[in-house]
Each structure stands twice: as structure tokens, then as C-alpha cells.
Design a protein around this motif. Structure first.
Motif: not given
Ligand SMILES: Nc1ncnc2c1ncn2[C@@H]1O[C@H](COP(=O)(O)OP(=O)(O)OP(=O)(O)O)[C@@H](O)[C@H]1O
Ligand SMILES: Nc1nc2c(c(=O)[nH]1)N=C(CO)CN2
Length: 183
Positions: A114-136
């Protein structure tokens, strides 16, 4: 101590949308875990192992008093309860749950990174994460000098991913580029 954690869920077998809903229900019913915020569901082309159905992914913010290891075990139980079948590595599954962040901790153990090593380049993680994080911009990534806004910007406008209009909606839509408006 109550800790904020983010998990990523993915499914591409059976009825993915209903399985995502069930997984969140099971997590919500767990003692010591509260579901705080759910992203929309995103439908995307498979990555890594391409010859498999599209995935349905989402990210959920939790508040928990469980340790990171105990949270991993609970996520694995939920995967099992949804009868996860995994024949091929990176292949189709009824439910995959990854711990993306656990507070600001950096964890490097054999069974938990943790942080999960592969997520940085995975749009299916980064986009939904950015949707719910208030201040990216204020969301710094442990172990790096980057924040979530940097990740979103580096990703540009990814192809092959569609944000579904409504959470838990069941509708087939044509895939388009997701417009990337955060930051
Ligand atoms: N942050 C994490 N969240 C969930 N599992 C993790 C994490 N870090 C390491 N693991 C380990 O990964 C192992 C295998 O996970 P899994 O079978 O879901 O991999 P995968 O989904 O095929 O690949 P990917 O890692 O790309 O999601 C789990 O047994 C778990 O111990
Ligand atoms: N789009 C998408 N592709 C994947 C996914 C996933 O969740 N979504 N999970 C994988 C195994 O970790 C491999 N490929």
C-alpha cells in the motif's frame, strides 16, 4: 483509532453491477468498517490480460478501526463470499478488491503493498478515486512527491473507459473517452 482507507473494486463475470452492490453491502455490514463515499461505476476495457470481458470498477472511501492486514482479510472474505473464481492471473473474476490507500501509510509486505503499486497508470482506479477525493492537490501519495492531481494530469484523457451515469445502473452504452475535468 479510526483511519481513512480507499479500496478499489472490479468485476467482469456474472452480473458485475449487482456484484459491486453486494460487495459494498457486505463491507458496510462488517463490524469496524463504515462506507463513507462511493464513486460512480466505470466500465473499461480489460488491461494486462486482454481476452476477457470489460470490467466494471469503482472506488470506495472507508472509515475503519481495522488494521491494514485485517482490512485485507475482510476484503478477501468478501471476494470469497461473492464466489470469486480466478483461473487465469489477471483474468476474469466475479470480484476483486484492492486496498489502494490506508491512511498515509506506506506498507511493503509480501502479502500487502500500500499504496497499491499498479494503480497510478490505471484509469479505472485514478478516475473514480479523483471523483470522490475532495481536493486532489492536497491528496499526497505516500512514498512519492506526487499528489492525486499530478496523477490525473499525467493520465490525460484515457480511452476505453466510460463513467456510467448512475451508480448501480444497468445500461449498455457506447464507450467514449471520459472527459477529464478534475484539477
Ligand atoms: N494493496 C493490496 N490490496 C489487495 N491485495 C494485495 C495488496 N497488496 C498485495 N496484495 C496481495 O495480492 C494478492 C493477489 O491478488 P490478486 O489475486 O487479486 O491479484 P490480481 O488481481 O490478479 O492482480 P492485481 O494486483 O493486478 O490486482 C493477494 O493475495 C494479496 O495478498
Ligand atoms: N479494466 C480493468 N482491467 C483489469 C482489471 C480491472 O479491475 N479493470 N483488473 C485486473 C486484475 O487485477 C486486470 N485487468
Amino acid at each position: 483509532m479510526m483511519v481513512r482507507a480507499y479500496i478499489g473494486l472490479g468485476s467482469n463475470m456474472g452480473d458485475p453491477v449487482s456484484q459491486l452492490e453486494q460487495a459494498i453491502g457486505l463491507i458496510q455490514d462488517s463490524p469496524d468498517i463504515q462506507v463513507r463515499t462511493c464513486s460512480s461505476i466505470y466500465r473499461s476495457d480489460p488491461v494486462d490480460y486482454l481476452d476477457q470481458p470489460d470490467f466494471y470498477n469503482m472506488v470506495v472511501e472507508l472509515a475503519t478501526t481495522l488494521s491494514a492486514e485485517a482490512l485485507l482479510r475482510r476484503c478477501q472474505e468478501v471476494e470469497q463470499e461473492l464466489k470469486r473464481v480466478r483461473v487465469i492471473r489477471y483474468g476474469p473474476r466475479t470480484m476483486d478488491i484492492d486496498i489502494l490507500f490506508y491512511d498515509q501509510l506506506l506498507i511493503q509486505k509480501e502479502d500487502l503493498e500500500v499504496p497499491h503499486p499498479k494503480m497510478k497508470h490505471r484509469s479505472f482506479v485514478v478516475l473514480p478515486l479523483a471523483e470522490i477525493v475532495e481536493d486532489t492537490e492536497r491528496f499526497s501519495i505516500p512514498g512519492t512527491n506526487e499528489n492525486l492531481c499530478d496523477w490525473v494530469e499525467q493520465m490525460g484523457n484515457p480511452r476505453g473507459i466510460l463513467k456510467l451515469d448512475t451508480t448501480f445502473m444497468k445500461r449498455e452504452e457506447e464507450k467514449t473517452n471520459v472527459e477529464n475535468r478534475k484539477c
